[in-house]
Design a protein around this motif. Structure first.
Motif, mmCIF file in Angstrom:
data_model
loop_
_atom_site.group_PDB
_atom_site.id
_atom_site.type_symbol
_atom_site.label_atom_id
_atom_site.label_comp_id
_atom_site.label_asym_id
_atom_site.label_seq_id
_atom_site.Cartn_x
_atom_site.Cartn_y
_atom_site.Cartn_z
ATOM 1 N N SER A 28 0.836 -1.193 0.000
ATOM 2 C CA SER A 28 0.000 0.000 0.000
ATOM 3 C C SER A 28 0.874 1.248 0.000
ATOM 4 O O SER A 28 2.042 1.217 0.392
ATOM 5 N N ASP A 44 -2.531 -3.366 -1.022
ATOM 6 C CA ASP A 44 -2.694 -2.784 -2.355
ATOM 7 C C ASP A 44 -3.631 -1.578 -2.363
ATOM 8 O O ASP A 44 -4.361 -1.341 -3.327
ATOM 9 N N VAL A 45 -3.582 -0.796 -1.302
ATOM 10 C CA VAL A 45 -4.412 0.407 -1.187
ATOM 11 C C VAL A 45 -3.573 1.631 -1.553
ATOM 12 O O VAL A 45 -2.425 1.754 -1.140
ATOM 13 N N PHE A 46 -4.170 2.524 -2.315
ATOM 14 C CA PHE A 46 -3.534 3.809 -2.604
ATOM 15 C C PHE A 46 -4.337 4.921 -1.947
ATOM 16 O O PHE A 46 -5.560 4.999 -2.110
ATOM 17 N N GLN A 63 -8.749 2.427 -4.011
ATOM 18 C CA GLN A 63 -8.053 3.592 -4.548
ATOM 19 C C GLN A 63 -8.731 4.860 -4.010
ATOM 20 O O GLN A 63 -9.948 5.029 -4.178
ATOM 21 N N TRP A 84 -13.459 2.880 -5.242
ATOM 22 C CA TRP A 84 -12.709 4.057 -5.702
ATOM 23 C C TRP A 84 -13.384 5.295 -5.135
ATOM 24 O O TRP A 84 -14.575 5.520 -5.367
ATOM 25 N N PRO A 138 -7.583 -4.174 -8.556
ATOM 26 C CA PRO A 138 -6.666 -3.042 -8.705
ATOM 27 C C PRO A 138 -5.370 -3.284 -7.935
ATOM 28 O O PRO A 138 -5.388 -3.750 -6.793
ATOM 29 N N GLU A 139 -4.249 -2.984 -8.552
ATOM 30 C CA GLU A 139 -2.965 -3.039 -7.862
ATOM 31 C C GLU A 139 -1.932 -2.256 -8.675
ATOM 32 O O GLU A 139 -2.099 -2.068 -9.871
ATOM 33 N N PHE A 140 -0.911 -1.787 -7.994
ATOM 34 C CA PHE A 140 0.098 -0.938 -8.622
ATOM 35 C C PHE A 140 1.487 -1.354 -8.144
ATOM 36 O O PHE A 140 2.378 -0.524 -7.988
ATOM 37 N N HIS A 244 -9.539 7.239 -13.636
ATOM 38 C CA HIS A 244 -9.506 5.784 -13.767
ATOM 39 C C HIS A 244 -10.644 5.331 -14.675
ATOM 40 O O HIS A 244 -11.699 5.976 -14.752
#
Length: 294
Positions: A28, A44-46, A63, A84, A138-140, A244
């Motif tokens: 994250s 995986d949190v933004f 997100q 989101w 979702p993941e980055f 997005h």
């Protein structure tokens, strides 16, 4: 003040983030000047700049844009996985944002939001069902890894104006003539290339001669932002050039340039969305949400 955590498996918690009785799970990313009080953040949190959370639980792969306020000290607020939350949103205490839901920028949420629905407005109201292509969560992680590498090489977030002000600038800047950039201004946005050298995102910020950017403003130039000559950006203004694709579960980023002409005045606390062009000589009122060209 927190130091960066330089290991891609760990969360990336930027300087200026304040944590009180809170936890952040792996992969994250919490951006500068965000405060977490009695809050749990999943994997995986933004979370963007200058957000605040109190007595909240945020699920996996959520997100959250900048300047979002979530919860209070009385009842727990829950944001379920894959949601989101747009810029400048307020979510009241005790609310549940359902799995995969979308809350539009500038909305104020006082009632539970059903899973896979889209709500907008103040107070937020149901707009439509989110019909989504389930192409993956979702993941980055790959981008997070690249940011960690920049951190290790001390290439991350150095001010390019170097005028002694408290600023965070991590952008490809093109400045023309002279400008006045206020205190606590955040500017991000760079050109991003693939491993083979192909341009992926043509980010950056251009600021014209005699332009003014007010205190506490945030300019997110991932999709490119251009500010004309003699234009005045007020205090606390938020300019976004990315969004997005909400039709896909993975929420891939979409770039939308912002073009602001000469002699424009944008008053305090306005939000300017991606894809907007503002004609020269236009005045934008305080607290406006501008999502169409004017």
């Amino acid at each position: 003040m927190n130091d960066f955590i330089a290991n891609e498996a760990y969360p990336l918690i930027e300087p200026g983030v304040k944590l009180f009785s809170s936890t952040v799970d792996h992969y994250s990313w919490i951006r500068r000047e965000t405060t977490l009080i009695n809050t749990t953040i999943g994997k995986d949190v933004f979370i963007g700049f200058r957000c605040s959370f109190e007595n909240a639980k945020v699920g996996q792969a959520v997100q959250i844009a900048s300047k979002v306020s979530v919860g209070n000290g009385h009842r727990q607020t829950t944001i379920e996985k894959y949601a989101w939350i747009g810029a400048g949103v307020y979510i009241d205490g005790g609310i549940t944002i359902g799995e995969g839901a979308i809350v539009g920028a500038g909305s104020a949420v006082y009632e539970d939001v059903p899973p896979y629905s889209i709500v907008v407005g103040n107070p937020a109201r149901f707009l439509k069902e989110r019909k989504v292509e389930k192409d993956g969560a979702p993941e980055f992680r790959s981008f997070l890894t690249s940011q960690q590498k920049l951190l290790k090489n001390k290439q991350y977030g150095d001010s390019q104006l170097k005028d002694g002000r408290n600023q965070f600038i991590d952008a490809d800047l093109n400045v023309k003539g002279t400008q006045i950039i206020g205190e606590n201004v955040i500017m991000i946005g760079k050109r991003i290339y693939s491993a083979s050298g192909t341009l992926i995102t043509d980010g950056g910020i251009t600021i014209g001669n005699q332009a003014v950017v007010g205190d506490d403003s945030i300019i997110e130039g991932g999709g490119r932002v251009t500010i004309g000559d003699n234009t005045v950006i007020g205090k606390g203004v938020h300019i976004l050039s990315t969004s997005h694709d909400y039709k896909k579960l993975s929420l891939p980023m979409v770039t939308k340039p912002v073009l602001i002409g000469d002699n424009v005045v944008i008053e305090d606390q306005a939000i300017i969305f991606g894809g907007v062009s503002i004609k020269s000589g236009t005045r934008i009122k305080a607290n406006s949400l501008i999502n169409k060209s004017v």
